[in-house]
Each structure stands twice: as C-alpha cells, then as structure tokens.
Write an enzyme that holds these catalytic residues in place. Structure first.
Site, PDB file in Angstrom:
ATOM      1  N   TRP A  64       0.830  -1.204   0.000  1.00 58.17           N
ATOM      2  CA  TRP A  64       0.000   0.000   0.000  1.00 58.17           C
ATOM      3  C   TRP A  64       0.862   1.251   0.000  1.00 58.17           C
ATOM      4  CZ3 TRP A  64      -4.234  -1.526   4.145  1.00 58.17           C
ATOM      5  CH2 TRP A  64      -5.001  -2.573   3.620  1.00 58.17           C
ATOM      6  N   ASN A 179      -7.967  -0.601  -3.609  1.00 62.24           N
ATOM      7  CA  ASN A 179      -8.113  -1.977  -3.152  1.00 62.24           C
ATOM      8  C   ASN A 179      -9.582  -2.330  -2.918  1.00 62.24           C
ATOM      9  OD1 ASN A 179      -7.356  -4.538  -1.897  1.00 62.24           O
ATOM     10  ND2 ASN A 179      -7.964  -3.562   0.033  1.00 62.24           N
ATOM     11  N   GLU A 180     -10.056  -3.312  -3.673  1.00 62.45           N
ATOM     12  CA  GLU A 180     -11.394  -3.895  -3.514  1.00 62.45           C
ATOM     13  C   GLU A 180     -12.536  -2.881  -3.507  1.00 62.45           C
ATOM     14  OE1 GLU A 180     -10.226  -8.051  -1.281  1.00 62.45           O
ATOM     15  OE2 GLU A 180     -11.035  -6.438  -0.027  1.00 62.45           O
ATOM     16  N   TYR A 260     -11.289 -15.395  -2.176  1.00 58.69           N
ATOM     17  CA  TYR A 260     -11.445 -15.620  -0.737  1.00 58.69           C
ATOM     18  C   TYR A 260     -12.679 -16.478  -0.482  1.00 58.69           C
ATOM     19  CZ  TYR A 260      -7.917 -12.067   0.341  1.00 58.69           C
ATOM     20  OH  TYR A 260      -6.744 -11.357   0.451  1.00 58.69           O
ATOM     21  N   GLU A 300      -5.002 -11.084  -4.903  1.00 60.52           N
ATOM     22  CA  GLU A 300      -5.016 -11.587  -3.528  1.00 60.52           C
ATOM     23  C   GLU A 300      -5.711 -12.943  -3.523  1.00 60.52           C
ATOM     24  OE1 GLU A 300      -6.784  -9.009  -0.616  1.00 60.52           O
ATOM     25  OE2 GLU A 300      -5.915  -7.192  -1.487  1.00 60.52           O
ATOM     26  N   TRP A 342      -1.974 -13.647  -0.388  1.00 60.60           N
ATOM     27  CA  TRP A 342      -2.242 -12.781   0.774  1.00 60.60           C
ATOM     28  C   TRP A 342      -2.082 -13.648   2.022  1.00 60.60           C
ATOM     29  CZ3 TRP A 342      -3.501  -7.574   1.271  1.00 60.60           C
ATOM     30  CH2 TRP A 342      -3.895  -7.165   2.547  1.00 60.60           C
TER      31      TRP A 342
END
EC number: 3.2.1.78
Length: 379
Positions: A64, A179-180, A260, A300, A342
C-alpha cells in the site's frame, strides 16, 4: 527470475494477454505485504521491511502506497503529505529494486484500514460538503480532486534514495487504483464505472508507461447477466462491480481478481470451496483472454487459519488449486499475468497477522509449495 545486476532493468509491459520484461515473458509469482511503508517509517521496524523483501524469494510484492489520516499518515489532509512517511515509501521502493523485486503500488482502500474512502469523505464533511455516504467518494467532484492530487503526488514523486521519479522507475510494475472497490449504493455499476474511467484516464495522463489495474475482487455484474451465477452469492452481483465492463475502461491493462472462498462461501465443506475456486479461476481466465484480451492478476488469494475452521493443510490445497489452474492456462499460451498470495511475513511481524499470514520461519511446507510453483514457472 530477473537479475537487475545482470540484465537491463526495464519496465514490465503488456503484449496482448502476456507480460514481458527485458525481452522475455514475465510471470508474476508474488505476495502481498501491505504494511511495508508504515514499518519503514519507524527505525525500530525498518529492518523487517528489508527482511520481507529479501527473504520472500518471489518476484513481485503488492503493497500500500497510501495511509490517509490517522497515525503516521502519508496523507495527513487533502493536499498535505508527511515527508518522513514519503521517505519511508522511497525506502521500500529502493529496497525492492536492490533485491530485484517489482512492486504493485495500491493508491487507496475501499475499506477503513489506513484511511480509505471513508477518510476522504470525512475530510469532505469537515470542509462543509454535503455528503451522505462513503460511496460519495466515487462521485463528489471535490473528493475526486483530493484523490487525484494524492495520485499525482505519488506518481510524480522523486525518490530521495534513488533520485528517480516513480513514474520512470521500472521497479514499479503497476499502479492499483483502489483496493477492492465496491459501490453498493449504485448496483447498476454506473457510478463506479464512471470513476474508474475517469481515474484510469487521469493516471495514464501523468504516467502513460506503467501498467494499471483497478484492484477489484472480480464479481460479475449486470452487463452480462448470464455470468452472475459464477459469483459466490447474490449480493456480489449488486456491489457495483462488473468484471467485464470495468476492465473495458480505457487505460486498464491488467484484469484483477481476488479469491477468498473462506469469506465468500458460508459452508465449510472443503471440496465445495475447491470446486468454487476452480470455476472462479477458470471463468475469469477465459474472460480475460477471450473477452478482454489482457493478462490476469490474481491480486489476492488466501485462507484464514485463525478461527480453526480451516487449517494449513487446506490452505495449501487451496494454493495448489490456484497455482495449478493458472499454470495450466499459461503453459497452453492462453494467458499471462500471475498470482500474489495474501500474505507473506518475516519473523517479528506476527502481530500484524490477520489469520492469513504465512510466516517464513514457521511455514516450511508452504514455502516449499511456493518454491515448487517457481520451478514449474521456470521449466
């Protein structure tokens, strides 16, 4: 693996569905360690940054390049940046280069960790803007100007260690917009799509050379309804994300997805998870290759072993599934890009573990799996 000392360190570039660098194909075999800049900002933890980069044995790290408000913030307020923290980011970039590692630098967060869109909206309210939702981050002109100013500050930054401007530094493989991102207040996807198109164009106007990715999880949206069943649940199709449409935004170079299943699927039947991962990966690879014509970056993927629902054995089966599917498609010439676990930590950073971290010294079998995937990529 590239060696910057023996090969000319060139930008990673996209050629259709493949990545190239230094005149040959480049495959991402990487990991996420999001906290490198914040650790580099403190002399007591700076050595762990070097350890994270040097001990990984991989070729790309996603980290980041933002910290909005709060403790040791890079962006202390709109248009105001902490030079000491910027120098910490300089150190991260220079250490990555010293150890022949590329970086994907993320520029904002959808979530509140390290500030994110919620912090931008708080700043807007403090400035007197009439904002009602965190999703106003994607549509309010003033908030968008805050984000653009920050992006420009990072992309045009002259590294105090290397004296090289970030936008000219081949150590940086790609920029990630956010991010996301999700924008459930507009399930049509129009709000988020407009933001992506505007910001992709803006980044490319400052830095037309580096690759650019969005950072989305990869949910399918209303533009192709027949793909909605691929999503893990019904909500995913109403999150404002639209994998195909989003990646058709001019300026986007890499199709980004996350995996995920331990969060997305309610049941804990392991075989169901692996079947989902297989279908999720295969569909996105096919779409990236055939509909988008770009490489895929599994930005990720991981499994939490924190609550005991899943153990390390399942995590490794999950990782093997991801690597097997990508490797097969790459060997067949279908797609390039790569995968980033991740996350991967050196010793001394255990307190940052969210349940997903693979600790170098405590995970010999997982490190062996990573090394085996590297051998498969090189053979």
């Amino acid at each position: 693996m590239e060696d910057a000392h023996h090969h000319h360190w060139t930008m990673v570039e996209r050629r259709g569905t493949q990545l190239w660098a230094s005149g040959r194909p480049f495959i991402i075999h990487g990991f996420n360690t999001y906290w490198l800049m914040s650790f580099a900002a403190d002399q007591a933890t700076r050595l762990r940054v070097t350890a994270a980069i040097a001990e990984a044995g991989l070729n790309v790290c996603c980290t980041w390049a933002f910290s909005d408000g709060g403790y040791r913030a890079l962006q202390t307020a709109p248009f105001h940046y902490d030079e000491d923290v910027f120098r910490a980011l300089d150190f991260v970039v220079s250490e990555a280069r010293r150890h022949n590692m590329r970086l994907i630098l993320s520029l904002c967060n959808n979530w509140e960790d390290y500030g994110g869109k919620a912090q931008y909206v708080r700043w807007g309210k403090e400035a007197g803007l009439d904002l009602t939702s965190e999703d106003d981050f994607f549509s309010d002109p003033t908030i968008k100007s805050y984000y653009k100013a920050f992006v420009e500050a990072v992309v045009t930054r002259i590294n105090t260690v290397t004296n090289e401007t970030y936008k000219d530094d081949p150590t940086i493989l790609a920029w990630e917009l956010i991010n996301e991102p999700r924008c459930p207040s507009d399930p049509s996807g129009d709000t988020l799509q407009a933001w992506m198109e505007e910001m992709a164009s803006y980044v490319k106007s400052i830095d037309p050379v580096h690759l650019l990715e969005i950072g989305i999880e990869g949910f399918y949206g209303p533009s192709i309804p027949e793909l909605l069943p691929v999503n893990p649940d019904e909500y995913s199709g109403h999150a404002g994300i639209d994998f195909i449409r989003n990646h058709q935004a001019p300026g986007i170079d890499l199709a980004s997805i996350h995996v995920y299943s331990d969060i997305w699927l309610p049941q804990s039947i392991k075989e169901n998870h692996l079947q989902f991962v297989d279908k999720w990966m295969q569909q996105h690879i096919d779409d990236a290759a055939n509909l988008l014509g770009m490489p895929i970056v599994v930005g990720e993927f991981g499994v939490s072993v924190k609550d005991g629902k899943f153990g390390n054995e399942f995590r490794e089966d999950f990782m093997k599934t991801i690597y097997r599917i990508f490797l097969s498609s790459w060997k067949e010439g279908v797609i390039g890009g790569g995968c980033l676990l991740w996350q991967l930590f050196p010793e001394g950073a255990e307190h940052m573990d969210d349940g997903y971290a693979v600790i170098f010294a405590k995970s010999p079998s997982t490190l062996s799996l990573l090394a085996n995937h590297l051998r498969c990529l090189e053979c």
